[in-house]
Motif scaffolding. Structure first.
Motif, PDB file in Angstrom:
ATOM      1  N   ASP A 200       9.205  73.660  46.516  1.00 58.51           N
ATOM      2  CA  ASP A 200      10.591  74.124  46.378  1.00 58.51           C
ATOM      3  C   ASP A 200      10.652  75.644  46.282  1.00 58.51           C
ATOM      4  OD1 ASP A 200      12.093  71.794  46.582  1.00 58.51           O
ATOM      5  OD2 ASP A 200      11.758  71.252  44.490  1.00 58.51           O
ATOM      6  N   ARG A 203      10.612  76.859  49.701  1.00 57.63           N
ATOM      7  CA  ARG A 203      11.898  76.613  50.372  1.00 57.63           C
ATOM      8  C   ARG A 203      12.924  77.685  50.006  1.00 57.63           C
ATOM      9  NH1 ARG A 203      14.090  71.342  48.338  1.00 57.63           N
ATOM     10  NH2 ARG A 203      15.728  71.630  49.889  1.00 57.63           N
ATOM     11  N   MET A 295      18.719  76.481  54.038  1.00 61.59           N
ATOM     12  CA  MET A 295      18.821  75.031  54.124  1.00 61.59           C
ATOM     13  C   MET A 295      18.780  74.544  55.584  1.00 61.59           C
ATOM     14  SD  MET A 295      18.819  74.198  50.978  1.00 61.59           S
ATOM     15  CE  MET A 295      17.826  75.694  50.783  1.00 61.59           C
ATOM     16  N   GLN A 298      15.222  74.700  56.815  1.00 66.39           N
ATOM     17  CA  GLN A 298      14.443  73.599  56.261  1.00 66.39           C
ATOM     18  C   GLN A 298      14.905  72.246  56.819  1.00 66.39           C
ATOM     19  OE1 GLN A 298      11.880  73.874  54.096  1.00 66.39           O
ATOM     20  NE2 GLN A 298      12.053  76.108  54.019  1.00 66.39           N
ATOM     21  N   GLN A 299      15.930  72.310  57.683  1.00 73.51           N
ATOM     22  CA  GLN A 299      16.524  71.108  58.293  1.00 73.51           C
ATOM     23  C   GLN A 299      17.151  70.180  57.251  1.00 73.51           C
ATOM     24  OE1 GLN A 299      13.306  69.508  60.734  1.00 73.51           O
ATOM     25  NE2 GLN A 299      13.951  70.803  62.451  1.00 73.51           N
ATOM     26  N   ASP A 300      17.533  70.748  56.122  1.00 73.34           N
ATOM     27  CA  ASP A 300      18.296  69.990  55.130  1.00 73.34           C
ATOM     28  C   ASP A 300      19.762  69.892  55.570  1.00 73.34           C
ATOM     29  OD1 ASP A 300      16.107  69.596  53.498  1.00 73.34           O
ATOM     30  OD2 ASP A 300      16.477  71.385  52.295  1.00 73.34           O
ATOM     31  N   ILE A 301      20.198  70.879  56.336  1.00 70.28           N
ATOM     32  CA  ILE A 301      21.559  70.891  56.874  1.00 70.28           C
ATOM     33  C   ILE A 301      21.464  71.007  58.390  1.00 70.28           C
ATOM     34  CG2 ILE A 301      23.710  72.222  57.008  1.00 70.28           C
ATOM     35  CD1 ILE A 301      23.286  73.054  54.115  1.00 70.28           C
ATOM     36  N   GLN A 316      26.181  62.611  55.313  1.00 70.80           N
ATOM     37  CA  GLN A 316      24.930  63.183  54.803  1.00 70.80           C
ATOM     38  C   GLN A 316      25.156  64.575  54.219  1.00 70.80           C
ATOM     39  OE1 GLN A 316      22.350  62.957  58.241  1.00 70.80           O
ATOM     40  NE2 GLN A 316      21.627  60.893  57.724  1.00 70.80           N
ATOM     41  N   TYR A 320      24.631  65.783  50.362  1.00 73.40           N
ATOM     42  CA  TYR A 320      23.741  66.910  50.086  1.00 73.40           C
ATOM     43  C   TYR A 320      24.448  67.987  49.257  1.00 73.40           C
ATOM     44  CZ  TYR A 320      20.243  70.537  50.806  1.00 73.40           C
ATOM     45  OH  TYR A 320      19.282  71.502  50.592  1.00 73.40           O
ATOM     46  N   TRP A 324      23.229  67.607  45.256  1.00 74.31           N
ATOM     47  CA  TRP A 324      21.950  68.199  45.641  1.00 74.31           C
ATOM     48  C   TRP A 324      20.931  67.889  44.551  1.00 74.31           C
ATOM     49  CZ3 TRP A 324      20.368  73.835  44.674  1.00 74.31           C
ATOM     50  CH2 TRP A 324      19.227  74.160  45.428  1.00 74.31           C
TER      51      TRP A 324
END
Length: 398
Positions: A200, A203, A295, A298-301, A316, A320, A324
């Motif tokens: 983390d 990230r 984000m 990191q392909q979180d969004i 999704q 998120y 989170w």
């Protein structure tokens, strides 16, 4: 050997408050503190301006195994009572939105008020005085220090917790409690920043100093709506400090990054007004751009245009941003914590006088006991309240 009525171990907020009140009752009071200055934690609190109380302080703002314990002291000496005291001394202060009161100038002003009260009350404050041993003797207590021996009929332990060891924090208060047979609950750092796992930290590398208005919720369901702050080591900010008191190792916290709005409704508006713009750029209008970019990288969004977003994408994204999940690695510990959670079990003490039930004439007040307030002046208010209650009770005629 010098003999006095009352010895107070610790020249902090609770100790000085107690000493002054006992002195005003005509008691001969000696305050012992191993530091070079009195009120060292007061001086660094609130960024050096001391958040000295909270106007809304209520029992529910405190963590204690016995939630009723704080009621008596808080009701008998309220935030308004302390405000009246500082008003009499002409303190310049200001209000903040959540009821916090801060000094306009310096935290030294609060220390000066307490020392003036002690001076007026005839209290002796002895600094660089380390307590080496305490013994029960002849109906009172013999206190052995590096500056000699002192005898008192009432001994008040206001030695604080384990927070900020660089300011001289030691476990002496807990050791005295155990010596006289009192139960001491496990202690841990509270009101403290979180550290994060290495993955983390990677990230969020580069986000240090970024603040976001959020609502943070613990696994136990407690929530605080305030800012979070990214740091080099993890997460801090008021909401994180608050939730740390309710966090257990291994648990996650849930962070709502848009507590005042619903991203689903926002996207509906964007579909009408800016359908061809990227989600990344539009999110950067409601959240810090660097956070969104991190984000997305990191392909979180997802990195699509608004018109390309499917219902699943929106669902999704909503989960998120509004929930989170972060699992801290731990906390920064006592080094940076504002208070110590746990301590002397309040079931061992009178809630009216703070006298130990098993040891007549022995009192415990302040951070050394199992009472921990929220962030925002609550801990100082309890210090004033319990200091006043104890100061009015020590060395009373039995």
């Amino acid at each position: 050997m010098k003999q006095v009525d009352v010895i107070v171990i610790g020249a902090g907020a609770a100790g000085l408050m107690c000493a002054a009140q006992a002195g005003y009752r005509g008691k001969q009071v000696l305050v012992l503190d191993m530091g070079k200055k009195p009120g060292r934690k007061i001086l660094i609190s609130g960024g050096g301006r001391c958040n000295f109380t909270n106007e809304g302080a209520k029992p529910e703002n405190y963590l204690c195994q016995n939630p009723h314990f704080v009621k008596s002291a808080l009701s008998r000496y309220s935030a308004q009572d302390f405000v009246e005291l500082v008003d009499r001394h002409g303190l310049a202060y200001h209000h903040k939105t959540l009821g916090q009161l801060f000094c306009d100038n310096s935290a030294q002003d609060i220390v000066d008020i307490l020392l003036t009260e002690c001076d007026w009350a005839g209290v002796t404050v002895s600094l660089r005085s380390e307590v080496l041993q305490v013994q029960k003797q002849d109906g009172g207590y013999l206190v052995n220090t590096n500056n000699g021996e002192f005898y008192c009929t009432s001994l008040v332990v206001a030695s604080g917790g384990l927070t900020m060891p660089k300011l001289g924090a030691t476990p002496i208060g807990y050791n005295i409690a155990k010596q006289f047979g009192l139960n001491v609950l496990p202690t841990t750092a509270a009101l403290v920043p979180f550290t994060l796992h290495d993955h983390d930290k990677e990230r969020f590398d580069g986000l240090s100093g970024i603040s976001i208005a959020t609502s943070v919720t613990s696994e136990s369901g407690v929530s605080f709506k305030e800012n979070i702050l990214f740091t080099h080591r993890g997460l801090s900010g008021p909401a994180i400090l608050q939730i740390s008191s309710f966090w257990q190792a291994g648990e996650s916290v849930s962070i709502n990054l848009l507590p005042e709005s619903d991203i689903t409704n926002i996207i509906k508006e964007w579909r009408e007004s800016n359908p061809k713009k990227s989600l990344k750029n539009m999110l950067a209008t409601v959240l810090p751009k660097s956070f969104i970019e991190a984000m997305v990288s990191q392909q979180d969004i997802t990195d699509k245009t608004i018109s390309q977003l499917s219902n699943q994408d929106i669902t999704q994204l909503s989960q998120y941003l509004h929930s989170w999940q972060i699992k801290p690695n731990g906390t920064e510990g006592y080094r940076t914590a504002e208070v110590t959670l746990g301590g002397v079990d309040t079931d061992e003490l009178s809630s009216k006088t703070f006298e130990a039930k098993k040891a007549p004439g022995l009192y415990f007040i302040g951070e050394v006991i199992d009472v921990t307030g929220w962030l925002g002046g609550y801990n100082f208010q309890f210090a004033w309240s319990c200091g006043m209650a104890c100061g009015l009770a020590v060395d009373a005629e039995k």
